[in-house]
Design an enzyme around this catalytic site. Structure first.
Site, PDB file in Angstrom:
ATOM      1  CE  LYS A 126      -0.808  -0.451   5.004  1.00 15.94           C
ATOM      2  NZ  LYS A 126      -1.864  -0.622   6.010  1.00 15.94           N
ATOM      3  CB  SER A 133      -8.398  -0.053   1.428  1.00 19.93           C
ATOM      4  OG  SER A 133      -9.617   0.107   0.728  1.00 19.93           O
ATOM      5  N   PRO A 165       3.424  -8.062   6.232  1.00 22.34           N
ATOM      6  CG  PRO A 165       4.155  -9.092   8.175  1.00 22.34           C
ATOM      7  CD  PRO A 165       4.432  -7.915   7.299  1.00 22.34           C
ATOM      8  NE  ARG A 208     -15.897   1.541   9.424  1.00 24.99           N
ATOM      9  CZ  ARG A 208     -15.261   2.683   9.254  1.00 24.99           C
ATOM     10  NH1 ARG A 208     -15.510   3.689  10.042  1.00 24.99           N
ATOM     11  NH2 ARG A 208     -14.372   2.808   8.299  1.00 24.99           N
ATOM     12  NE  ARG A 243      -9.668   4.669  12.742  1.00 27.02           N
ATOM     13  CZ  ARG A 243      -9.874   4.791  11.417  1.00 27.02           C
ATOM     14  NH1 ARG A 243     -10.881   5.517  10.974  1.00 27.02           N
ATOM     15  NH2 ARG A 243      -9.065   4.211  10.558  1.00 27.02           N
ATOM     16  CD  GLU A 260      -5.915   6.785   9.811  1.00 27.04           C
ATOM     17  OE1 GLU A 260      -5.619   7.972   9.572  1.00 27.04           O
ATOM     18  OE2 GLU A 260      -6.013   5.917   8.932  1.00 27.04           O
TER      19      GLU A 260
END
Length: 288
Positions: A126, A133, A165, A208, A243, A260
């Site tokens: 990423k 994402s 990983p 969620r 967060r 975050e």
């Protein structure tokens, strides 16, 4: 007494944020704070004269990070502070936290032109600068060709890329997000796997629900917030919000996936009814 004036920074695509915290100005009004939404790049918005500007849904920053950070630097009163945004919008911060002793998902940074050194098992690639994402992809150990192609595409955009990983517990348990407001734990929720294994049943992507985290998760989150504040020369209370996204490693112990501090969704829709008023009180305290 003059009412404090707060602006909540959003983006042009979602000028009043999303349903999670759109009602924040009304809740702030209940505690005597005048507030409104404004896209961060709106030249007509009076960010310079606000008593406080709160970074919220500035979700277009990954493709305009240099411009966004220049704007952050120019705002006289910003939460979280501009220096925190500069540090936290590049996932290289994970290496800083790991060096500070925080258990972090093993992370390697691959600069443009550097080759892929993939883990022996499944892994994720990423971009170091990205939201949600976007640009992230999961690969099995044998998918090196596809992984190298993905890496090349990200490098072609001049992106530094993270390789980690894949944490298999995410497929069954999701990620636990613990939210701190003004340095104090407020609430937690679970996020379903964003890159799920279709062979494993569990929470779907983006699903969620509220949770009460166990002691190990609480300790890991508290340690991460303390470490971030220390690294930036701040007190915990100087962080209006944080967060902490945790997953369980192979040994079951919590490890940090993300911290975050710039523009996260704070999961108010999944929290108890007092969570948004707690945020309003934290904002009022930060104005003072």
């Amino acid at each position: 007494m003059t009412r404090p004036r707060v602006l909540l920074a959003s983006c042009a695509a979602l000028p009043r944020s999303n349903a999670d915290d759109t009602a924040l100005p009304e809740v702030l009004a209940e505690v005597g704070v005048e507030a409104d939404w404004a896209p961060w790049d709106d030249p007509a918005a009076p960010f310079g004269s606000a008593d406080l500007v709160v970074l919220r849904s500035t979700w277009d920053y990954p493709v305009r990070r240099k411009e966004f950070l220049a704007w952050c630097d120019a705002v006289p009163a910003l939460a979280n502070p501009a220096a925190v945004a500069r540090w936290n919008t590049d996932k290289a911060y994970l290496a800083d936290l790991a060096a500070h002793g925080v258990p972090v998902v093993p992370t390697e940074l691959i600069a443009p032109g550097e080759p892929l050194r993939a883990p022996e098992e499944g892994f994720v690639l990423k971009p170091a600068v990205g939201a949600s994402s976007r640009g992230a992809a999961r690969f099995a150990a044998g998918e090196l060709g596809a992984a190298r192609s993905h890496l090349a595409a990200l490098h072609a955009e001049d992106q530094v890329v993270l390789v980690q990983p894949y944490q298999r517990a995410v497929d069954g348990e999701g990620e636990t997000a613990l939210v701190f407001l003004g340095g104090v734990f407020s609430h937690a929720f679970v996020k379903g796997a964003m890159l799920p294994d279709p062979a494993v049943s569990g929470p779907g992507p983006g699903e969620r629900f509220g949770v009460l985290p166990d002691a190990a998760l609480r300790r890991a989150a508290e340690d991460a917030v303390d470490a971030a504040a220390a690294l930036r020369g701040l007190r915990r209370a100087d962080l209006l919000y944080a967060r902490v996204d945790l997953v369980r490693g192979e040994d079951g112990a919590p490890v940090l996936l993300e911290l975050e501090l710039t523009e996260p969704s704070l999961g108010f829709a999944q929290a108890d009814p007092g969570a948004l008023p707690r945020f309003a009180s934290a904002i009022r305290a930060a104005v003072g």
